[in-house]
Write an enzyme that holds these catalytic residues in place. Structure first.
Site, PDB file in Angstrom:
ATOM      1  N   LYS A  10       0.830  -1.218   0.000  1.00 14.97           N
ATOM      2  CA  LYS A  10       0.000   0.000   0.000  1.00 14.97           C
ATOM      3  C   LYS A  10       0.866   1.270   0.000  1.00 14.97           C
ATOM      4  O   LYS A  10       2.078   1.209   0.258  1.00 14.97           O
ATOM      5  CB  LYS A  10      -0.948  -0.070   1.205  1.00 14.97           C
ATOM      6  CG  LYS A  10      -1.954  -1.223   1.108  1.00 14.97           C
ATOM      7  CD  LYS A  10      -2.955  -1.205   2.261  1.00 14.97           C
ATOM      8  CE  LYS A  10      -3.970  -2.326   2.115  1.00 14.97           C
ATOM      9  NZ  LYS A  10      -5.013  -2.274   3.191  1.00 14.97           N
ATOM     10  N   TYR A  50     -12.278  -1.899  -4.144  1.00 12.33           N
ATOM     11  CA  TYR A  50     -12.831  -2.100  -2.801  1.00 12.33           C
ATOM     12  C   TYR A  50     -14.363  -2.010  -2.766  1.00 12.33           C
ATOM     13  O   TYR A  50     -14.935  -1.756  -1.705  1.00 12.33           O
ATOM     14  CB  TYR A  50     -12.214  -1.099  -1.817  1.00 12.33           C
ATOM     15  CG  TYR A  50     -10.831  -1.502  -1.331  1.00 12.33           C
ATOM     16  CD1 TYR A  50     -10.651  -2.640  -0.545  1.00 12.33           C
ATOM     17  CD2 TYR A  50      -9.706  -0.739  -1.625  1.00 12.33           C
ATOM     18  CE1 TYR A  50      -9.394  -3.014  -0.088  1.00 12.33           C
ATOM     19  CE2 TYR A  50      -8.436  -1.101  -1.168  1.00 12.33           C
ATOM     20  CZ  TYR A  50      -8.298  -2.243  -0.395  1.00 12.33           C
ATOM     21  OH  TYR A  50      -7.052  -2.602   0.069  1.00 12.33           O
ATOM     22  N   ASN A 113      -2.244  -0.173   6.793  1.00 13.43           N
ATOM     23  CA  ASN A 113      -1.686  -1.410   7.353  1.00 13.43           C
ATOM     24  C   ASN A 113      -0.730  -2.124   6.394  1.00 13.43           C
ATOM     25  O   ASN A 113      -0.578  -3.335   6.431  1.00 13.43           O
ATOM     26  CB  ASN A 113      -2.832  -2.319   7.812  1.00 13.43           C
ATOM     27  CG  ASN A 113      -3.825  -2.617   6.700  1.00 13.43           C
ATOM     28  OD1 ASN A 113      -3.625  -2.213   5.563  1.00 13.43           O
ATOM     29  ND2 ASN A 113      -4.882  -3.324   7.035  1.00 13.43           N
ATOM     30  N   HIS A 116      -2.156  -5.525   1.305  1.00 16.59           N
ATOM     31  CA  HIS A 116      -3.431  -6.193   1.032  1.00 16.59           C
ATOM     32  C   HIS A 116      -3.122  -7.611   0.586  1.00 16.59           C
ATOM     33  O   HIS A 116      -2.121  -7.837  -0.105  1.00 16.59           O
ATOM     34  CB  HIS A 116      -4.190  -5.485  -0.104  1.00 16.59           C
ATOM     35  CG  HIS A 116      -5.324  -6.302  -0.651  1.00 16.59           C
ATOM     36  ND1 HIS A 116      -6.577  -6.278  -0.095  1.00 16.59           N
ATOM     37  CD2 HIS A 116      -5.362  -7.219  -1.666  1.00 16.59           C
ATOM     38  CE1 HIS A 116      -7.351  -7.149  -0.768  1.00 16.59           C
ATOM     39  NE2 HIS A 116      -6.635  -7.719  -1.719  1.00 16.59           N
ATOM     40  N   GLU A 127      -9.448 -10.488  -8.149  1.00 21.50           N
ATOM     41  CA  GLU A 127      -8.458  -9.421  -7.907  1.00 21.50           C
ATOM     42  C   GLU A 127      -7.274  -9.516  -8.870  1.00 21.50           C
ATOM     43  O   GLU A 127      -6.740  -8.494  -9.303  1.00 21.50           O
ATOM     44  CB  GLU A 127      -7.970  -9.490  -6.449  1.00 21.50           C
ATOM     45  CG  GLU A 127      -9.060  -9.093  -5.455  1.00 21.50           C
ATOM     46  CD  GLU A 127      -8.643  -9.238  -3.995  1.00 21.50           C
ATOM     47  OE1 GLU A 127      -7.504  -9.682  -3.716  1.00 21.50           O
ATOM     48  OE2 GLU A 127      -9.469  -8.905  -3.133  1.00 21.50           O
TER      49      GLU A 127
HETATM   50  N1  UDP Z   1      -9.957  -0.917   6.985  1.00 19.80           N
HETATM   51  C1  UDP Z   1     -10.095   0.278   7.667  1.00 19.80           C
HETATM   52  N2  UDP Z   1     -10.809   0.272   8.856  1.00 19.80           N
HETATM   53  C2  UDP Z   1     -11.374  -0.857   9.351  1.00 19.80           C
HETATM   54  C3  UDP Z   1     -11.231  -2.063   8.647  1.00 19.80           C
HETATM   55  C4  UDP Z   1     -10.518  -2.062   7.470  1.00 19.80           C
HETATM   56  O1  UDP Z   1      -9.602   1.320   7.243  1.00 19.80           O
HETATM   57  O2  UDP Z   1     -11.994  -0.798  10.425  1.00 19.80           O
HETATM   58  C5  UDP Z   1      -9.190  -0.932   5.726  1.00 19.80           C
HETATM   59  C6  UDP Z   1      -7.809  -1.579   5.873  1.00 19.80           C
HETATM   60  O3  UDP Z   1      -6.891  -0.881   5.038  1.00 19.80           O
HETATM   61  C7  UDP Z   1      -8.078  -2.986   5.370  1.00 19.80           C
HETATM   62  C8  UDP Z   1      -9.081  -2.720   4.235  1.00 19.80           C
HETATM   63  O4  UDP Z   1      -9.896  -1.679   4.737  1.00 19.80           O
HETATM   64  O5  UDP Z   1      -6.891  -3.635   4.937  1.00 19.80           O
HETATM   65  C9  UDP Z   1      -9.941  -3.895   3.841  1.00 19.80           C
HETATM   66  O6  UDP Z   1     -10.587  -4.381   4.995  1.00 19.80           O
HETATM   67  P1  UDP Z   1     -10.716  -5.953   5.259  1.00 19.80           P
HETATM   68  O7  UDP Z   1     -11.736  -6.136   6.343  1.00 19.80           O
HETATM   69  O8  UDP Z   1     -10.951  -6.662   3.972  1.00 19.80           O
HETATM   70  O9  UDP Z   1      -9.280  -6.340   5.879  1.00 19.80           O
HETATM   71  P2  UDP Z   1      -8.060  -7.159   5.250  1.00 19.80           P
HETATM   72  O10 UDP Z   1      -8.638  -8.245   4.381  1.00 19.80           O
HETATM   73  O11 UDP Z   1      -7.224  -6.174   4.450  1.00 19.80           O
HETATM   74  O12 UDP Z   1      -7.296  -7.709   6.427  1.00 19.80           O
HETATM   75 MG    MG Z   2     -10.012  -8.114   2.824  1.00 23.91          MG
END
Ligand code: UDP
Ligand code: MG
Length: 140
Positions: A10, A50, A113, A116, A127
């Site tokens: 990211k 997204y 974080n 992805h 994807e």
């Molecule tokens: N995210 C966020 N706030 C939250 C949860 C997720 O900003 O409370 C963002 C974060 O960058 C995350 C992305 O949205 O990686 C996609 O969320 P997902 O639940 O799919 O988490 P991941 O699969 O990336 O662990």
């Molecule tokens: Mg996810």
């Protein structure tokens, strides 16, 4: 089973010069980089990628962040690549991620974080097609 998964480094992690460190973790886990490119997403592309999260409260902020700078998208291939990549990434919230994971070591917060990774075979397929043409992927 040999699988493919989509990985994204990211914007904050690319900006901090972490591409090499993060790809090194992937290769050390036995995942082969079979496609890779640096991209700067438009708001439309980030929103489309997204789309599954469009009703979530963090959607606007997340998509703005994802187009705030270049990202490194790659396809990783290997035995159980989808779950293996999720394992080395760590939990979504870096504060809750296990020690030694990418997010624990380099994630800033639950949004920024660092990485992805696809979460299931069907999402991985969708994807990968979102970012790569078949002739841009090189199994070896
Ligand atoms: N995210 C966020 N706030 C939250 C949860 C997720 O900003 O409370 C963002 C974060 O960058 C995350 C992305 O949205 O990686 C996609 O969320 P997902 O639940 O799919 O988490 P991941 O699969 O990336 O662990
Ligand atoms: Mg996810």
């Amino acid at each position: 089973m040999i699988e493919r998964t989509l990985s994204i480094i990211k914007p904050d992690a690319v900006a901090r010069g972490l591409i090499g460190e993060i790809l090194k973790r992937c290769e050390a886990a036995g995942l082969k980089i079979v496609a890779a490119k640096l991209l700067h997403l438009s708001a439309e592309q980030a929103g489309a990628f997204y789309a599954v999260h469009k009703e979530r409260p963090f959607f606007a902020s997340l998509t703005e962040y994802m187009c705030s700078g270049p990202i490194l998208v790659s396809v990783l291939e290997g035995e159980a690549a989808i779950s293996k990549n999720r394992e080395i990434m760590g939990a979504t919230d870096p504060a809750k991620a296990a020690p030694g994971t990418i997010r624990r070591d380099w994630g800033k917060d639950v949004e920024k974080n660092a990485v992805h990774g696809s979460d299931a075979p069907q999402t991985a397929q969708w994807e990968i097609v979102f970012f790569f043409k078949p002739d841009e992927i090189h199994s070896r």
